[in-house]
Design a protein around this motif. Structure first.
Motif, PDB file in Angstrom:
ATOM      1  N   LEU A   1     -54.926 -13.955 -29.377  1.00 31.93           N
ATOM      2  CA  LEU A   1     -54.298 -12.747 -30.759  1.00 31.93           C
ATOM      3  C   LEU A   1     -55.143 -11.517 -30.509  1.00 31.93           C
ATOM      4  O   LEU A   1     -54.954 -10.392 -29.684  1.00 31.93           O
ATOM      5  CB  LEU A   1     -53.777 -13.518 -32.068  1.00 31.93           C
ATOM      6  CG  LEU A   1     -52.952 -14.152 -32.087  1.00 31.93           C
ATOM      7  CD1 LEU A   1     -52.634 -14.658 -33.625  1.00 31.93           C
ATOM      8  CD2 LEU A   1     -51.578 -13.586 -31.482  1.00 31.93           C
ATOM      9  N   ILE A   2     -56.399 -11.672 -30.870  1.00 28.86           N
ATOM     10  CA  ILE A   2     -57.019 -10.304 -31.142  1.00 28.86           C
ATOM     11  C   ILE A   2     -57.153  -9.534 -29.467  1.00 28.86           C
ATOM     12  O   ILE A   2     -57.458  -8.189 -29.205  1.00 28.86           O
ATOM     13  CB  ILE A   2     -58.555 -10.472 -31.166  1.00 28.86           C
ATOM     14  CG1 ILE A   2     -58.498 -10.676 -32.389  1.00 28.86           C
ATOM     15  CG2 ILE A   2     -59.612  -9.161 -30.672  1.00 28.86           C
ATOM     16  CD1 ILE A   2     -59.852 -11.187 -33.613  1.00 28.86           C
ATOM     17  N   ALA A   3     -57.345 -10.794 -28.923  1.00 26.69           N
ATOM     18  CA  ALA A   3     -57.714 -10.743 -26.995  1.00 26.69           C
ATOM     19  C   ALA A   3     -56.533 -10.337 -26.275  1.00 26.69           C
ATOM     20  O   ALA A   3     -56.274  -8.673 -25.802  1.00 26.69           O
ATOM     21  CB  ALA A   3     -58.301 -11.758 -25.973  1.00 26.69           C
ATOM     22  N   GLN A   4     -55.315 -10.486 -26.652  1.00 27.92           N
ATOM     23  CA  GLN A   4     -54.192 -10.009 -26.274  1.00 27.92           C
ATOM     24  C   GLN A   4     -53.584  -8.407 -26.780  1.00 27.92           C
ATOM     25  O   GLN A   4     -53.178  -7.480 -25.929  1.00 27.92           O
ATOM     26  CB  GLN A   4     -52.619 -10.736 -26.447  1.00 27.92           C
ATOM     27  CG  GLN A   4     -51.599 -10.691 -26.429  1.00 27.92           C
ATOM     28  CD  GLN A   4     -51.400 -11.038 -24.703  1.00 27.92           C
ATOM     29  OE1 GLN A   4     -51.852 -11.347 -24.088  1.00 27.92           O
ATOM     30  NE2 GLN A   4     -50.225 -10.138 -23.591  1.00 27.92           N
ATOM     31  N   ALA A   5     -54.151  -8.636 -28.151  1.00 22.06           N
ATOM     32  CA  ALA A   5     -53.518  -7.373 -28.758  1.00 22.06           C
ATOM     33  C   ALA A   5     -54.794  -5.949 -27.969  1.00 22.06           C
ATOM     34  O   ALA A   5     -54.913  -4.852 -28.201  1.00 22.06           O
ATOM     35  CB  ALA A   5     -54.068  -6.728 -30.143  1.00 22.06           C
ATOM     36  N   GLY A   6     -56.517  -7.021 -27.502  1.00 28.43           N
ATOM     37  CA  GLY A   6     -56.574  -5.937 -27.363  1.00 28.43           C
ATOM     38  C   GLY A   6     -58.345  -5.481 -27.809  1.00 28.43           C
ATOM     39  O   GLY A   6     -59.431  -5.764 -27.451  1.00 28.43           O
ATOM     40  N   SER A   7     -58.575  -5.280 -28.911  1.00 27.78           N
ATOM     41  CA  SER A   7     -59.427  -5.402 -30.957  1.00 27.78           C
ATOM     42  C   SER A   7     -57.774  -5.792 -31.400  1.00 27.78           C
ATOM     43  O   SER A   7     -57.301  -5.935 -31.920  1.00 27.78           O
ATOM     44  CB  SER A   7     -59.952  -3.979 -30.248  1.00 27.78           C
ATOM     45  OG  SER A   7     -58.195  -2.735 -30.588  1.00 27.78           O
ATOM     46  N   LEU A   8     -59.387  -6.541 -32.583  1.00 26.43           N
ATOM     47  CA  LEU A   8     -58.350  -6.768 -33.712  1.00 26.43           C
ATOM     48  C   LEU A   8     -57.936  -5.247 -35.008  1.00 26.43           C
ATOM     49  O   LEU A   8     -57.316  -5.430 -35.417  1.00 26.43           O
ATOM     50  CB  LEU A   8     -60.090  -6.931 -34.857  1.00 26.43           C
ATOM     51  CG  LEU A   8     -59.807  -7.445 -36.593  1.00 26.43           C
ATOM     52  CD1 LEU A   8     -58.675  -8.840 -36.125  1.00 26.43           C
ATOM     53  CD2 LEU A   8     -60.809  -7.560 -37.337  1.00 26.43           C
ATOM     54  N   GLU A   9     -59.148  -4.201 -34.217  1.00 30.25           N
ATOM     55  CA  GLU A   9     -57.929  -3.057 -34.496  1.00 30.25           C
ATOM     56  C   GLU A   9     -56.519  -3.108 -34.097  1.00 30.25           C
ATOM     57  O   GLU A   9     -55.164  -2.773 -35.145  1.00 30.25           O
ATOM     58  CB  GLU A   9     -58.865  -1.481 -34.847  1.00 30.25           C
ATOM     59  CG  GLU A   9     -58.229  -0.299 -34.834  1.00 30.25           C
ATOM     60  CD  GLU A   9     -58.866   0.434 -34.948  1.00 30.25           C
ATOM     61  OE1 GLU A   9     -60.336   0.958 -34.196  1.00 30.25           O
ATOM     62  OE2 GLU A   9     -58.690   1.586 -35.686  1.00 30.25           O
ATOM     63  N   SER A  10     -55.963  -3.157 -32.964  1.00 31.08           N
ATOM     64  CA  SER A  10     -54.847  -2.948 -32.832  1.00 31.08           C
ATOM     65  C   SER A  10     -54.042  -4.075 -33.195  1.00 31.08           C
ATOM     66  O   SER A  10     -53.115  -3.921 -33.494  1.00 31.08           O
ATOM     67  CB  SER A  10     -54.396  -2.553 -31.394  1.00 31.08           C
ATOM     68  OG  SER A  10     -55.861  -3.717 -30.431  1.00 31.08           O
ATOM     69  N   LEU A  11     -55.083  -4.955 -33.260  1.00 32.12           N
ATOM     70  CA  LEU A  11     -53.823  -5.796 -33.736  1.00 32.12           C
ATOM     71  C   LEU A  11     -53.784  -5.792 -35.339  1.00 32.12           C
ATOM     72  O   LEU A  11     -52.209  -6.107 -35.809  1.00 32.12           O
ATOM     73  CB  LEU A  11     -54.220  -7.809 -33.750  1.00 32.12           C
ATOM     74  CG  LEU A  11     -53.958  -8.728 -34.401  1.00 32.12           C
ATOM     75  CD1 LEU A  11     -52.933  -8.966 -33.400  1.00 32.12           C
ATOM     76  CD2 LEU A  11     -54.856  -9.644 -34.618  1.00 32.12           C
ATOM     77  N   ALA A  12     -54.169  -5.351 -36.087  1.00 32.61           N
ATOM     78  CA  ALA A  12     -54.086  -5.115 -37.363  1.00 32.61           C
ATOM     79  C   ALA A  12     -53.076  -3.662 -37.870  1.00 32.61           C
ATOM     80  O   ALA A  12     -52.885  -3.238 -38.808  1.00 32.61           O
ATOM     81  CB  ALA A  12     -55.463  -4.226 -37.907  1.00 32.61           C
ATOM     82  N   ARG A  13     -52.885  -3.127 -37.146  1.00 33.27           N
ATOM     83  CA  ARG A  13     -52.467  -2.274 -37.089  1.00 33.27           C
ATOM     84  C   ARG A  13     -50.709  -2.121 -35.963  1.00 33.27           C
ATOM     85  O   ARG A  13     -49.798  -1.742 -36.008  1.00 33.27           O
ATOM     86  CB  ARG A  13     -52.501  -0.673 -35.653  1.00 33.27           C
ATOM     87  CG  ARG A  13     -53.801   0.358 -36.131  1.00 33.27           C
ATOM     88  CD  ARG A  13     -54.404   0.764 -35.512  1.00 33.27           C
ATOM     89  NE  ARG A  13     -55.473   1.232 -36.152  1.00 33.27           N
ATOM     90  CZ  ARG A  13     -55.233   2.194 -36.574  1.00 33.27           C
ATOM     91  NH1 ARG A  13     -54.271   2.576 -37.627  1.00 33.27           N
ATOM     92  NH2 ARG A  13     -57.066   2.867 -37.226  1.00 33.27           N
TER      93      ARG A  13
END
Ligand SMILES: C[S@@+](CC[C@H](N)C(=O)[O-])C[C@H]1O[C@@H](n2cnc3c(N)ncnc32)[C@H](O)[C@@H]1O
Lengths: 208, 295
Positions: free
Chosen positions: B190-202
């Motif tokens: 999920l983090i990889a797909q979002a690009g970073s933990l930050e973008s996943l959190a957003r």
């Protein structure tokens, strides 16, 4: 200028200035082949400056805990045969690595001395030197001495009283630490580093 | 008999004599990489005092001087890697590691297909339709080459396992709540797909729910299988184990909880064990509406 040898082979006194022989590494003053070693910047230099005999010899292998950017390490490397230098803060370790690239007998290790994970790298050593501002200084020294110090080897532990207990009298802190160290090591002497360092003492000991 | 692990390889000792060893190459970069992966083991003092001697005896180096220069080169290389890692963001490392797994999966599939074709060559299909093995003299494939080919596939799977292990370790630090809800590997994906933990959190939950629902992504994940129309979270055992008709609803519930977990992980990393319990309870209710009435 008069050049004298110190009790410790490899250490010199140029008039009253402490020095070792080697290439300048961090902007210290140089006289010919001698590099001045400022006791305000190195606890080991402070101890030597006070005239103490530290059992360092040219053929020794040293494990150095709390190397920081390597100021003291670089002088120690002029005195002994090999220094394993442990430092855990990445920012200062970067300088230590740079220094190790220039000094052929320094092996840098980025690691936490509280949990030594360099057990498959570091050899049996003749001398353990520790200068880390941590609450559990005696425990760290004992863990590392048990793993790495050879029987008959020496340890020099720089104790910073304030890191252990800010409220207690420094002398009481040294006493407590010396007692803990005494469970494994034979204490040779305890020497305060005044006036160069306030509330610091050097404990020199031997593993019987 | 004792086996000791040193920075230059594994050594088996019997009465203090070396009986077997697995010494690494003299390449400092390769050794440093190996050290990074190995588990640390302690040596006893007797072995520790013989490191130089053993390295020379095993022919890794020819003198004490060479021992120190190799050790130093290894230590410097390793220290540099540790420093770089400390300064780089850990979730960036996770994204790279996931990319590595995907590349390996793709390579393994490619190589396995080739192997299958080689195997086909080794069989004759008789006129009656029976499959019989040709005799060795007629075999078209070079057995040693084939063996090496198979070995390289196996080697890749080993590396894959190591990468997965590293991801699991890193994830527990970086995103403990995501791990507890999704598992380390799915969380990492999920983090990889979002690009970073930050973008996943957003991300809003609705986006997390469908994230990765493309054919291209699943090509790596479920090779051979029909490309699923759903997002990454459909790999979650709680969704896969549910009846088809309920999966959409469960995915929505799960995505909502994952969004919360990602936010907590990004902003505080405090572990909230109740999240998992809540999610599981909710999913049980969806799967079995009767439960809800009883409680
Ligand atoms: C007082 S400075 C050492 C100065 C150095 N000995 C010199 O004279 O040039 C203490 C160093 O110990 C390091 N240190 C503290 N705790 C440590 C630990 N557990 N393991 C390794 N290094 C540690 C700190 O990052 C710091 O750089």
């Amino acid at each position: 200028m008069k050049i004298k040898t110190h009790k410790v082979p490899g250490v010199f006194l140029l008039d009253s200035h402490l020095a070792t022989k080697g290439e300048a590494l961090y902007g210290e003053k140089v006289f010919g082949e001698y590099r001045l070693w400022n006791p305000q910047r190195s606890k080991l230099a402070a101890l030597l400056k006070k005239g103490e005999d530290v059992p360092l010899r040219p053929d020794q292998i040293v494990l150095y805990l709390g190397a920081a950017s390597g100021t003291t390490v670089s002088h120690l490397a002029n005195i002994v045969s090999l220094v394993y230098a442990v430092e855990f803060a990445p920012r200062v370790a970067r300088d230590l690595v740079r220094l190790s690239e220039r000094v052929k007998n320094v092996v840098p290790l980025v690691a936490d001395a509280r949990r030594p994970d360099y057990g498959h790298i570091v050899e049996l050593v003749d001398f353990l030197y520790q200068d880390i501002a941590q609450p559990k200084q005696a425990e760290i020294a004992i863990t590392n001495a048990e793993m790495f110090l050879r029987t008959g080897g020496y340890a020099c532990i720089m104790i910073k009283a304030r890191s252990i207990d800010v409220t207690a009298k420094p002398k009481a802190v040294y006493k407590g630490e010396v007692k803990k160290l005494g469970e494994l090591l034979d204490i040779m002497y305890v020497h305060e580093l005044e006036p160069f360092y306030k509330a610091h003492a050097a404990v020199v000991a031997r593993l019987a | 008999m004792t086996i000791i692990k040193t920075w230059f390889g594994e050594i088996e000792l019997h009465n203090g004599q070396i009986v077997r060893s697995n010494v690494l190459q003299t390449d400092a970069v390769a050794i440093a990489l190996q050290l990074q992966r190995e588990e640390f083991t302690d040596l006893d003092k007797r072995c520790r005092s013989r490191l130089r001697e053993m390295a020379i005896q095993l022919g890794l180096v020819t003198s004490e001087h060479d021992y120190i220069s190799l050790l130093r080169a290894v230590a410097i290389q390793r220290a540099k890697e540790q420093i770089i890692a400390a300064f780089s963001r850990p979730d960036a490392r996770i994204v790279q590691l996931i990319g590595g797994i995907d590349d390996i999966d793709e390579s393994i599939n490619l190589l396995s297909e080739r192997l299958l074709e080689w195997d086909v060559l080794e069989f004759n299909i008789s006129s009656s339709g029976d499959v019989t093995e040709t005799d060795a003299s007629q075999s078209t494939i070079y057995p040693t080459l084939k063996h090496e080919f198979v070995e390289s596939i196996e080697r890749l799977s080993e590396v894959r396992k190591k990468i997965a292990g590293t991801i699991e370790l890193e994830m527990r630090d970086v995103a403990p709540n995501l791990c507890s809800l999704a598992g380390e590997l799915l969380g990492a994906r999920l983090i990889a797909q979002a690009g970073s933990l930050e973008s996943l959190a957003r991300m809003p939950a609705s986006k997390i729910q469908v994230m990765g629902a493309t054919k291209a992504l699943f090509k790596h994940l479920q090779y051979g299988a029909k490309p699923p129309k759903h997002g990454i979270i459909y790999q979650h055992p709680l969704i896969r184990g549910s009846p088809l008709g309920k999966r959409g609803k469960i995915a929505r519930t799960m995505a909502a909880k994952l969004a919360i977990a990602a936010r907590i992980d990004f902003y505080s990393k405090k572990v909230h064990p109740e999240l998992l319990a809540q999610m599981e309870k909710r999913i049980r209710e969806i799967n079995n509406p009767a439960i809800r009435d009883k409680t």
